[in-house]
Design a protein around this motif. Sequence first.
Motif, mmCIF file in Angstrom:
data_model
loop_
_atom_site.group_PDB
_atom_site.id
_atom_site.type_symbol
_atom_site.label_atom_id
_atom_site.label_comp_id
_atom_site.label_asym_id
_atom_site.label_seq_id
_atom_site.Cartn_x
_atom_site.Cartn_y
_atom_site.Cartn_z
ATOM 1 N N ALA A 1 0.601 -1.100 0.220
ATOM 2 C CA ALA A 1 0.310 0.004 0.068
ATOM 3 C C ALA A 1 1.362 1.384 0.188
ATOM 4 O O ALA A 1 1.474 1.619 0.855
ATOM 5 N N THR A 2 0.452 1.782 -0.972
ATOM 6 C CA THR A 2 1.523 2.707 -0.734
ATOM 7 C C THR A 2 1.193 4.357 -0.594
ATOM 8 O O THR A 2 -0.252 4.936 -1.971
ATOM 9 N N PHE A 3 1.125 5.516 -0.727
ATOM 10 C CA PHE A 3 0.901 6.792 -0.098
ATOM 11 C C PHE A 3 1.989 7.437 -0.543
ATOM 12 O O PHE A 3 2.873 7.733 -0.280
ATOM 13 N N THR A 4 1.667 8.942 -1.228
ATOM 14 C CA THR A 4 2.218 9.468 -1.348
ATOM 15 C C THR A 4 1.828 11.117 -0.581
ATOM 16 O O THR A 4 1.057 11.184 0.059
ATOM 17 N N VAL A 5 3.100 10.806 0.077
ATOM 18 C CA VAL A 5 2.811 12.776 1.429
ATOM 19 C C VAL A 5 3.512 13.755 -0.212
ATOM 20 O O VAL A 5 4.322 14.036 -0.316
ATOM 21 N N SER A 6 2.888 14.810 -0.248
ATOM 22 C CA SER A 6 2.846 15.718 -1.174
ATOM 23 C C SER A 6 2.877 17.338 -0.416
ATOM 24 O O SER A 6 2.477 17.172 -0.092
ATOM 25 N N LEU A 7 3.638 17.776 -1.409
ATOM 26 C CA LEU A 7 4.100 19.309 -0.212
ATOM 27 C C LEU A 7 3.300 20.410 -1.314
ATOM 28 O O LEU A 7 2.823 19.802 -2.977
ATOM 29 N N SER A 8 2.557 21.506 -0.811
ATOM 30 C CA SER A 8 1.283 22.099 -1.585
ATOM 31 C C SER A 8 2.339 22.892 -2.803
ATOM 32 O O SER A 8 2.234 23.135 -3.426
ATOM 33 N N THR A 9 3.556 23.300 -2.655
ATOM 34 C CA THR A 9 4.538 23.923 -3.599
ATOM 35 C C THR A 9 6.376 23.880 -2.913
ATOM 36 O O THR A 9 6.459 23.171 -1.505
ATOM 37 N N ALA A 10 7.073 24.186 -3.805
ATOM 38 C CA ALA A 10 8.151 23.591 -2.955
ATOM 39 C C ALA A 10 9.213 24.587 -2.240
ATOM 40 O O ALA A 10 8.602 26.107 -2.161
ATOM 41 N N SER A 11 9.688 24.373 -1.651
ATOM 42 C CA SER A 11 10.621 25.317 -0.655
ATOM 43 C C SER A 11 12.572 25.087 -1.047
ATOM 44 O O SER A 11 12.298 23.939 -0.966
ATOM 45 N N SER A 12 13.025 26.299 -0.486
ATOM 46 C CA SER A 12 14.209 26.443 -0.311
ATOM 47 C C SER A 12 14.771 25.857 1.039
ATOM 48 O O SER A 12 15.756 26.309 0.759
#
Length: 241
Positions: free
Chosen positions: A105-116
């Motif tokens: 079972a593969t869960f994707t953890v995502s950021l709303s935008t890139a960060s520096s």
Amino acid sequence: KASGRDVSVGYATADGSATAGSDYVATGGSLVFTPGQTTKTVNVQVNGDTLDEFDETFTVNLSDAVNAAIADGTGVGTITDDDPPPTVSVNNATVTEGDTGTVDATFTVSLSTASSKTITLDYATADGTATTPADYAAASGTLTFTPGQTSKTVVVHVNGDLLDEANETFVVNLSNPSNVTIADSQGLGTINDNDPLPTVSVNDVTVTEGNSGTVAATFTLSLNVPSGRALTVDYSTADGT
């Protein structure tokens, strides 16, 4: 103080934690103070962006002064960031269990935008109707997003079996965010059962009647395979001969 002579000095920008081209526009040249003048300005164009980042610096350096001595040859320019940190979310995952071994079972953890900035957060599974270690292997750890990365995966191993059972669930929880805000802290994992319903059979029984009282005719009801659920079946007698 003012001078009775022409005064000139060279200037040029130089990178600090800010980088020319991406954070600001490099500039350089020469300033000339005519007799009596005491101030000049140097304008540096600072580029806007939507990245959450640390405050950054560059410098304007003076050199090659004519008819003057340089008392302070470095001016520090500070670019204050005005962008909020990104948010992070985890999706839901659904798998169909196998009969043996495991499926992922593969869960994707995502950021709303890139960060520096470097972003970290913890994850951990928790039981719902599915339990560990029978139904799945518990998983936990820390996710690290390096600058520019926007997604990571969490893999949970789901165990196969031969039991007919209801679909089951567990969760993946996010916690302890650094340089990020959690928008959706929980991903739901659903394990779909792939096993058929068991069959039930009743055997035949022969008894010898007595001369008085009663004897018991005991019938056995049997499932062809065990089940992961509570099963019910009705029974009743019916006349033959």
